[in-house]
Motif scaffolding. Structure first.
Motif, mmCIF file in Angstrom:
data_model
loop_
_atom_site.group_PDB
_atom_site.id
_atom_site.type_symbol
_atom_site.label_atom_id
_atom_site.label_comp_id
_atom_site.label_asym_id
_atom_site.label_seq_id
_atom_site.Cartn_x
_atom_site.Cartn_y
_atom_site.Cartn_z
ATOM 1 N N MET A 1 0.551 -1.688 0.329
ATOM 2 C CA MET A 1 0.329 0.060 -0.329
ATOM 3 C C MET A 1 1.223 1.530 0.248
ATOM 4 S SD MET A 1 -2.600 1.123 2.380
ATOM 5 C CE MET A 1 -1.913 0.976 4.025
ATOM 6 N N GLN A 2 0.490 2.114 -1.132
ATOM 7 C CA GLN A 2 1.177 2.957 -0.630
ATOM 8 C C GLN A 2 0.676 4.480 -0.373
ATOM 9 O OE1 GLN A 2 1.980 3.779 -4.805
ATOM 10 N NE2 GLN A 2 3.792 2.923 -5.199
ATOM 11 N N ILE A 3 1.591 5.325 0.303
ATOM 12 C CA ILE A 3 0.827 6.305 1.715
ATOM 13 C C ILE A 3 1.239 7.570 1.290
ATOM 14 C CG2 ILE A 3 0.112 7.161 3.527
ATOM 15 C CD1 ILE A 3 0.205 3.982 4.767
ATOM 16 N N SER A 4 0.826 8.345 1.240
ATOM 17 C CA SER A 4 1.572 9.445 0.727
ATOM 18 C C SER A 4 0.663 11.038 1.028
ATOM 19 C CB SER A 4 1.051 9.877 -1.047
ATOM 20 O OG SER A 4 -0.303 10.445 -1.286
ATOM 21 N N ILE A 5 1.399 11.315 1.479
ATOM 22 C CA ILE A 5 1.120 12.315 3.112
ATOM 23 C C ILE A 5 1.246 13.763 2.585
ATOM 24 C CG2 ILE A 5 1.343 12.950 5.206
ATOM 25 C CD1 ILE A 5 1.807 10.224 5.995
ATOM 26 N N SER A 6 0.432 14.567 3.092
ATOM 27 C CA SER A 6 1.096 16.138 2.128
ATOM 28 C C SER A 6 0.472 17.068 3.497
ATOM 29 C CB SER A 6 0.583 16.600 1.173
ATOM 30 O OG SER A 6 -0.469 17.014 0.602
ATOM 31 N N GLY A 7 1.208 18.460 3.690
ATOM 32 C CA GLY A 7 0.309 19.369 3.989
ATOM 33 C C GLY A 7 -0.212 20.750 3.812
ATOM 34 N N HIS A 8 -1.079 21.146 3.829
ATOM 35 C CA HIS A 8 -1.261 22.355 3.451
ATOM 36 C C HIS A 8 -0.908 23.124 4.954
ATOM 37 C CE1 HIS A 8 -4.146 25.291 2.194
ATOM 38 N NE2 HIS A 8 -3.539 25.634 0.681
ATOM 39 N N HIS A 9 -0.541 24.829 4.445
ATOM 40 C CA HIS A 9 -0.025 25.142 5.577
ATOM 41 C C HIS A 9 0.729 24.192 6.712
ATOM 42 C CE1 HIS A 9 -1.919 28.658 3.688
ATOM 43 N NE2 HIS A 9 -3.114 27.982 2.870
ATOM 44 N N VAL A 10 0.767 23.371 6.556
ATOM 45 C CA VAL A 10 1.665 22.738 7.959
ATOM 46 C C VAL A 10 2.423 21.750 7.556
ATOM 47 C CG1 VAL A 10 -0.035 20.609 7.633
ATOM 48 C CG2 VAL A 10 0.258 21.327 10.218
ATOM 49 N N ASP A 11 3.382 21.848 8.055
ATOM 50 C CA ASP A 11 4.995 21.104 7.684
ATOM 51 C C ASP A 11 4.651 19.795 8.517
ATOM 52 O OD1 ASP A 11 6.401 23.293 6.825
ATOM 53 O OD2 ASP A 11 7.049 23.942 8.676
ATOM 54 N N VAL A 12 4.910 19.080 7.702
ATOM 55 C CA VAL A 12 4.783 17.331 8.075
ATOM 56 C C VAL A 12 5.913 17.356 8.511
ATOM 57 C CG1 VAL A 12 3.951 15.472 6.796
ATOM 58 C CG2 VAL A 12 3.006 16.954 6.221
ATOM 59 N N THR A 13 6.044 16.452 9.845
ATOM 60 C CA THR A 13 7.400 16.690 10.599
ATOM 61 C C THR A 13 7.469 15.096 10.374
ATOM 62 O OG1 THR A 13 6.152 16.117 12.657
ATOM 63 C CG2 THR A 13 6.412 18.476 11.901
ATOM 64 N N PRO A 14 8.625 14.569 10.983
ATOM 65 C CA PRO A 14 8.457 13.311 10.577
ATOM 66 C C PRO A 14 7.783 12.290 11.962
ATOM 67 C CG PRO A 14 10.385 14.086 10.394
ATOM 68 C CD PRO A 14 9.830 15.430 11.197
ATOM 69 N N ALA A 15 7.412 12.542 13.144
ATOM 70 C CA ALA A 15 6.473 12.965 14.053
ATOM 71 C C ALA A 15 5.578 12.376 13.066
ATOM 72 C CB ALA A 15 6.722 13.360 15.667
ATOM 73 N N ILE A 16 4.651 13.032 12.845
ATOM 74 C CA ILE A 16 3.135 13.128 12.179
ATOM 75 C C ILE A 16 3.276 12.135 11.235
ATOM 76 C CG2 ILE A 16 1.430 14.235 10.716
ATOM 77 C CD1 ILE A 16 2.280 17.004 12.220
ATOM 78 N N ARG A 17 4.491 12.373 10.410
ATOM 79 C CA ARG A 17 4.422 11.138 9.112
ATOM 80 C C ARG A 17 4.322 9.704 10.177
ATOM 81 N NH1 ARG A 17 5.501 12.124 4.432
ATOM 82 N NH2 ARG A 17 6.125 13.714 4.289
ATOM 83 N N ASP A 18 4.701 9.813 10.382
ATOM 84 C CA ASP A 18 4.982 8.150 11.467
ATOM 85 C C ASP A 18 4.002 7.649 11.829
ATOM 86 O OD1 ASP A 18 8.062 7.902 10.673
ATOM 87 O OD2 ASP A 18 8.692 8.425 12.706
#
Length: 96
Positions: A1-18
């Motif tokens: 499964m491919q997961i793509s995470i993007s942020g709009h007006h927010v930085d996606v930190t490694p903690a949030i990504r994990d």
């Protein structure tokens, strides 16, 4: 499964990504034909928003959630997607 995470007006930190990856991997326990997942995290003043589109073979599922905490929004989002996938799986097995 491919997961793509993007942020709009927010930085996606490694903690949030994990955290997102950990929560979304649980969806594959209920349905094994998930091909891709697109997550968009955004901030609008004091409201944290999370939207996701899950592509299953032959079907797309969409859910969004809002909360004051981004982690709570992600939790609510995965719960909504989980319910949708379980309902879809039950319908498919009942019709056969």
């Amino acid at each position: 499964m491919q997961i793509s995470i993007s942020g709009h007006h927010v930085d996606v930190t490694p903690a949030i990504r994990d955290y997102c990856n950990q929560k979304l991997e649980k969806l594959s326990r209920h349905h094994d034909r998930i091909t891709s997942t697109n997550v968009i995290l955004s901030v609008d003043k004091l409201i944290q928003k999370a939207e996701a589109t899950v592509h299953v073979t032959g079907q797309d599922f969409f859910a969004n959630s809002e909360s004051e905490n981004l982690y709570a929004a992600i939790d609510s989002l995965t719960d909504k997607l989980d319910r949708q996938l379980l309902k879809y799986k039950e319908k498919r097995s009942a019709h056969r």
